[in-house]
Design a protein around this motif. Sequence first.
Motif, mmCIF file in Angstrom:
data_model
loop_
_atom_site.group_PDB
_atom_site.id
_atom_site.type_symbol
_atom_site.label_atom_id
_atom_site.label_comp_id
_atom_site.label_asym_id
_atom_site.label_seq_id
_atom_site.Cartn_x
_atom_site.Cartn_y
_atom_site.Cartn_z
ATOM 1 N N ALA A 5 0.803 -1.220 0.000
ATOM 2 C CA ALA A 5 0.000 0.000 0.000
ATOM 3 C C ALA A 5 0.837 1.272 0.000
ATOM 4 O O ALA A 5 0.284 2.361 -0.168
ATOM 5 C CB ALA A 5 -0.932 -0.004 1.214
ATOM 6 N N TRP A 6 2.124 1.134 0.155
ATOM 7 C CA TRP A 6 3.018 2.292 0.113
ATOM 8 C C TRP A 6 3.523 2.571 -1.304
ATOM 9 O O TRP A 6 4.310 3.471 -1.512
ATOM 10 C CB TRP A 6 4.190 2.083 1.063
ATOM 11 C CG TRP A 6 3.796 2.199 2.496
ATOM 12 C CD1 TRP A 6 3.969 3.276 3.318
ATOM 13 C CD2 TRP A 6 3.158 1.205 3.300
ATOM 14 N NE1 TRP A 6 3.462 3.027 4.565
ATOM 15 C CE2 TRP A 6 2.956 1.755 4.592
ATOM 16 C CE3 TRP A 6 2.719 -0.087 3.061
ATOM 17 C CZ2 TRP A 6 2.347 1.049 5.626
ATOM 18 C CZ3 TRP A 6 2.105 -0.791 4.085
ATOM 19 C CH2 TRP A 6 1.919 -0.228 5.343
ATOM 20 N N ALA A 7 3.056 1.822 -2.294
ATOM 21 C CA ALA A 7 3.509 1.983 -3.675
ATOM 22 C C ALA A 7 3.295 3.396 -4.210
ATOM 23 O O ALA A 7 4.192 3.945 -4.869
ATOM 24 C CB ALA A 7 2.829 0.952 -4.578
ATOM 25 N N VAL A 23 6.273 7.308 -6.731
ATOM 26 C CA VAL A 23 5.525 8.504 -7.116
ATOM 27 C C VAL A 23 5.887 8.980 -8.513
ATOM 28 O O VAL A 23 5.023 9.438 -9.274
ATOM 29 C CB VAL A 23 5.735 9.625 -6.072
ATOM 30 C CG1 VAL A 23 7.193 10.055 -5.998
ATOM 31 C CG2 VAL A 23 4.821 10.799 -6.360
ATOM 32 N N GLU A 24 7.147 8.839 -8.913
ATOM 33 C CA GLU A 24 7.555 9.320 -10.235
ATOM 34 C C GLU A 24 6.963 8.481 -11.352
ATOM 35 O O GLU A 24 6.828 8.954 -12.488
ATOM 36 C CB GLU A 24 9.088 9.350 -10.341
ATOM 37 C CG GLU A 24 9.735 10.378 -9.432
ATOM 38 C CD GLU A 24 11.234 10.421 -9.604
ATOM 39 O OE1 GLU A 24 11.760 9.698 -10.471
ATOM 40 O OE2 GLU A 24 11.882 11.182 -8.862
ATOM 41 N N SER A 25 6.608 7.241 -11.074
ATOM 42 C CA SER A 25 6.013 6.389 -12.098
ATOM 43 C C SER A 25 4.548 6.738 -12.365
ATOM 44 O O SER A 25 4.019 6.432 -13.428
ATOM 45 C CB SER A 25 6.120 4.913 -11.689
ATOM 46 O OG SER A 25 7.479 4.519 -11.577
ATOM 47 N N GLY A 26 3.896 7.358 -11.395
ATOM 48 C CA GLY A 26 2.538 7.827 -11.601
ATOM 49 C C GLY A 26 1.504 6.740 -11.805
ATOM 50 O O GLY A 26 0.480 6.966 -12.466
ATOM 51 N N PHE A 27 1.726 5.555 -11.265
ATOM 52 C CA PHE A 27 0.748 4.488 -11.446
ATOM 53 C C PHE A 27 -0.567 4.844 -10.738
ATOM 54 O O PHE A 27 -0.556 5.275 -9.579
ATOM 55 C CB PHE A 27 1.270 3.163 -10.896
ATOM 56 C CG PHE A 27 2.464 2.622 -11.620
ATOM 57 C CD1 PHE A 27 2.437 2.453 -13.002
ATOM 58 C CD2 PHE A 27 3.613 2.278 -10.943
ATOM 59 C CE1 PHE A 27 3.532 1.952 -13.683
ATOM 60 C CE2 PHE A 27 4.715 1.782 -11.605
ATOM 61 C CZ PHE A 27 4.677 1.617 -12.989
ATOM 62 N N ILE A 33 0.689 -5.192 -11.175
ATOM 63 C CA ILE A 33 1.773 -4.459 -11.830
ATOM 64 C C ILE A 33 3.069 -5.174 -11.477
ATOM 65 O O ILE A 33 3.488 -5.178 -10.316
ATOM 66 C CB ILE A 33 1.832 -2.994 -11.360
ATOM 67 C CG1 ILE A 33 0.522 -2.261 -11.676
ATOM 68 C CG2 ILE A 33 3.020 -2.269 -11.989
ATOM 69 C CD1 ILE A 33 0.449 -0.851 -11.104
ATOM 70 N N ILE A 34 3.699 -5.793 -12.456
ATOM 71 C CA ILE A 34 4.948 -6.517 -12.232
ATOM 72 C C ILE A 34 5.867 -6.277 -13.422
ATOM 73 O O ILE A 34 5.469 -6.499 -14.574
ATOM 74 C CB ILE A 34 4.722 -8.037 -12.070
ATOM 75 C CG1 ILE A 34 3.769 -8.327 -10.902
ATOM 76 C CG2 ILE A 34 6.055 -8.753 -11.855
ATOM 77 C CD1 ILE A 34 3.423 -9.809 -10.746
ATOM 78 N N GLY A 35 7.089 -5.832 -13.153
ATOM 79 C CA GLY A 35 8.042 -5.640 -14.236
ATOM 80 C C GLY A 35 9.185 -4.746 -13.822
ATOM 81 O O GLY A 35 9.249 -4.265 -12.683
ATOM 82 N N ALA A 36 10.113 -4.516 -14.753
ATOM 83 C CA ALA A 36 11.245 -3.626 -14.523
ATOM 84 C C ALA A 36 10.854 -2.205 -14.911
ATOM 85 O O ALA A 36 10.127 -1.991 -15.892
ATOM 86 C CB ALA A 36 12.450 -4.084 -15.337
ATOM 87 N N LEU A 37 11.343 -1.246 -14.146
ATOM 88 C CA LEU A 37 11.077 0.147 -14.482
ATOM 89 C C LEU A 37 11.816 0.520 -15.765
ATOM 90 O O LEU A 37 13.030 0.293 -15.871
ATOM 91 C CB LEU A 37 11.528 1.058 -13.343
ATOM 92 C CG LEU A 37 10.744 0.963 -12.034
ATOM 93 C CD1 LEU A 37 11.369 1.861 -10.973
ATOM 94 C CD2 LEU A 37 9.278 1.326 -12.239
ATOM 95 N N ALA A 49 1.838 -5.841 -17.421
ATOM 96 C CA ALA A 49 2.811 -4.939 -18.024
ATOM 97 C C ALA A 49 2.682 -3.517 -17.486
ATOM 98 O O ALA A 49 1.577 -2.989 -17.310
ATOM 99 C CB ALA A 49 2.646 -4.940 -19.537
ATOM 100 N N LEU A 50 3.824 -2.889 -17.265
ATOM 101 C CA LEU A 50 3.845 -1.527 -16.734
ATOM 102 C C LEU A 50 3.365 -0.500 -17.744
ATOM 103 O O LEU A 50 2.966 0.610 -17.355
ATOM 104 C CB LEU A 50 5.263 -1.162 -16.271
ATOM 105 C CG LEU A 50 5.693 -1.606 -14.872
ATOM 106 C CD1 LEU A 50 5.652 -3.107 -14.695
ATOM 107 C CD2 LEU A 50 7.090 -1.073 -14.560
#
Length: 392
Positions: A203-205, A210-214, A330-334, A378-379
């Motif tokens: 829940a801290w995602a 924050v920069e990913s903006g999901f 949501i699973i993957g490499a940034l 996929a991200l």
Amino acid sequence: MQTYDAIVVGVGSMGGAAANELAGRGLSVLGLETFWPGHDQGSAHGGSRIVRQAYFEGPAYVPLLQRAYEGWHRLEEESGRQLATWCGGIYIGDPGSHVFTGSRHSAELNGLDHEVLDAAQIRARFPSMSPPDHAMGVYEANAGFVHPEDTTRANAEVARRKGAEIRYGEPVTHWSDTAGGGVEVVTSQGTYGADRLVLTPGAWAPQLLVESGFPIVVERQVFYWFTPDFTTAVPYERYAAPEHPVYVEETDGNGEVYGFPMSDGPDGGLKLGFFRKGSPTTPQRVERTVHQHEVEDMRARATQLFPHLTGPLVRARTCLYSTTPDQDFIIGALPQSPQVVIACGFSGHGFKFVPVVGEILADLAVDGATRHDVSLFALDRPVLRAPEGGAA
């Protein structure tokens, strides 16, 4: 500065499984966790989580669940803990409902053993339940529940035996890429370096990413334990495993509920909750008190399926869902930091996948790819993209 092959941030359910897998592959691993083993501040507590394979959420999940089942058995062997109870599962709904038709479709498409039961058959086999006459159910013998707190402890214990270093009570304040292609992680107690970083923040995602903006919405959810009236013709044994299955039910649009057999004795209560009736929150401001109007709402709904669930409330607890717009993970490499692998947004149905998610995260961190089909997660899928001119 201490350095490692891999750092795992968030040693809860998914992070513990990842640390276990990475350490088992011979990597030097540091796991960092804000809270204590098996804590109750996030999503992996409450004594039980359903495991099932006739998955109405989509047949594409089933191969991952089959691999996860192998992982549950392996973790039990490695840890010496009994984590799973196999009591069967039944998924009840209107004849055209998603719960019923989706479960049946997943079972048929993947060749899973199952039975289709009408309402009279459900009532005869499980006398605690009284679905309406038009309801239909899919019964799956190869289902049950696992213990979330014991699971997180087991993965951490096994990871440590394999050489991982696990630090509790050490929150991460921030992380950054390094010039050499690794990462630097700063906590309340120090700074660490690694070649790879696995982020499983629960829940801290939204804060840590924050920069990913999901577009993840953190929701407060409540589960309840009610006491059946045992003076009826339905004794305790018919509410308890192995005679009573886990269940999911929604008929006539009355709101999807899920729950478990009684597992703490006659005074322990029957656990159940609404699946999608949460309110947006954050881990810092979540209301942990369960109010009387919520209890009354749950009891009114519960007695539609369990007419004798009229005894006292034993207890009620809150937990947190981290929900994506399509309710897929949501699973993957940034993309901007390929040495950083993330897993989040499990949308209230991720715990049953813990062993296979740990395996996937280790694959991605070590090899940059996995043999498992993770295209659902996929991200860069459209629902996770920020709209033009603004953040998601």
